[in-house]
Design a protein around this motif. Structure first.
Motif, PDB file in Angstrom:
ATOM      1  N   LYS A 101       0.840  -1.195   0.000  1.00  0.00           N
ATOM      2  CA  LYS A 101       0.000   0.000   0.000  1.00  0.00           C
ATOM      3  C   LYS A 101       0.874   1.242   0.000  1.00  0.00           C
ATOM      4  O   LYS A 101       1.769   1.378   0.841  1.00  0.00           O
ATOM      5  N   HIS A 105      -3.001   5.026  -0.076  1.00  0.00           N
ATOM      6  CA  HIS A 105      -3.936   3.957   0.273  1.00  0.00           C
ATOM      7  C   HIS A 105      -3.689   3.307   1.629  1.00  0.00           C
ATOM      8  O   HIS A 105      -4.525   2.528   2.097  1.00  0.00           O
ATOM      9  N   ASP A 107      -3.771   2.550   5.451  1.00  0.00           N
ATOM     10  CA  ASP A 107      -4.781   2.865   6.467  1.00  0.00           C
ATOM     11  C   ASP A 107      -4.162   2.799   7.865  1.00  0.00           C
ATOM     12  O   ASP A 107      -3.151   2.120   8.092  1.00  0.00           O
TER      13      ASP A 107
END
Length: 253
Positions: A101, A105, A107
């Motif tokens: 990621k 993107h 998290d």
């Protein structure tokens, strides 16, 4: 204390670097707990390769009660308390430069998983063995880090941030626990060639690392395991709170 007289827990020892570390301790005669999370079959095979002084024990190192049970089992089986812990387990992560990621993107949950796998796990194992180490005035806590937070060849945001936090944990624990004869250090390899976790690393990434590394080689799990032994041995008795980078000179700290 000589390594052959130690009781060593190596977390995540059913594969990769953990296996290399467990075998390195076992080759010198230490009593070794081969900790695993899911792969019991591999852990049993690793323990068999070491011999009678190895014991496979399943435990999720993020779970405090499971860790405490593992420590109790080890103490009962070997007839003496745990002296040494190597926090190596890598939970839910692969070094895949293609599917990682990126900054757009990633998290918070991704970071949280790595904080739990690095810092929470190390806290659980440390606290589980602390009373015996303090009583015996001897203990070795060795945390496995990475050179990627100093030189992010590939920006694995969540993983490297978790390991950077683990260095803070290492130094704070070293400061407080030194008075009890307990050392706390970190050993940081780079992307190792090759483990299950790094199996998705592309040929191009490994070639880049090799080309810019002074020793012109990608570090192996066995080479990192040798340095872990140093911190557990009498030769490392005056060293604590340190992060030793083992990557062929790629990162010079």
């Amino acid at each position: 204390m000589e390594i052959k007289d130690q009781v060593v827990i190596v977390t995540g020892a059913s594969r990769g670097l953990g296996t290399a570390i467990a075998k390195a301790f076992g080759s010198i005669g230490a009593n070794v707990v081969v900790n695993y999370y899911q792969n019991r079959e591999n852990a049993v095979q690793v323990a068999k390769s070491i011999g009678d002084h190895a014991l496979p024990i399943g435990a999720d190192v993020r779970d405090k009660q499971q860790v405490e049970k593992m420590v109790s089992q080890a103490k009962s089986h070997f007839g003496k308390p745990v002296t040494t812990v190597v926090n190596n387990a890598l939970v839910n992560f692969r070094f895949d430069p293609v599917t990682r990621k990126d900054a757009f993107h990633i998290d918070w949950d991704d970071y949280q998983r790595q904080f739990e796998g690095s810092v929470q796990a190390a806290l659980n194992t440390t606290q589980a063995v602390l009373a015996d180490m303090k009583e015996n005035r001897f203990g070795r806590i060795i945390n496995i880090g990475t050179n990627l937070f100093q030189n992010p060849v590939v920006p694995y945001h969540d993983y490297t941030t978790g390991k950077a936090a683990l260095l803070g944990f290492t130094r704070n624990m070293a400061n407080e626990l030194g008075q009890y004869g307990i050392t706390v250090n970190m050993v940081s390899g780079g992307l190792l060639k090759t483990t299950d976790a790094s199996s998705a690393t592309t040929k191009e990434v490994f070639e880049l690392i090799q080309s810019i590394t002074p020793l012109r080689n990608v570090t192996s799990p066995e080479e990192v395991a040798d340095v872990v032994l140093f911190f557990a041995s009498k030769w490392g008795r005056a060293v604590t709170g340190q992060n030793l980078v083992v990557d062929g000179g790629l990162v010079m700290d």
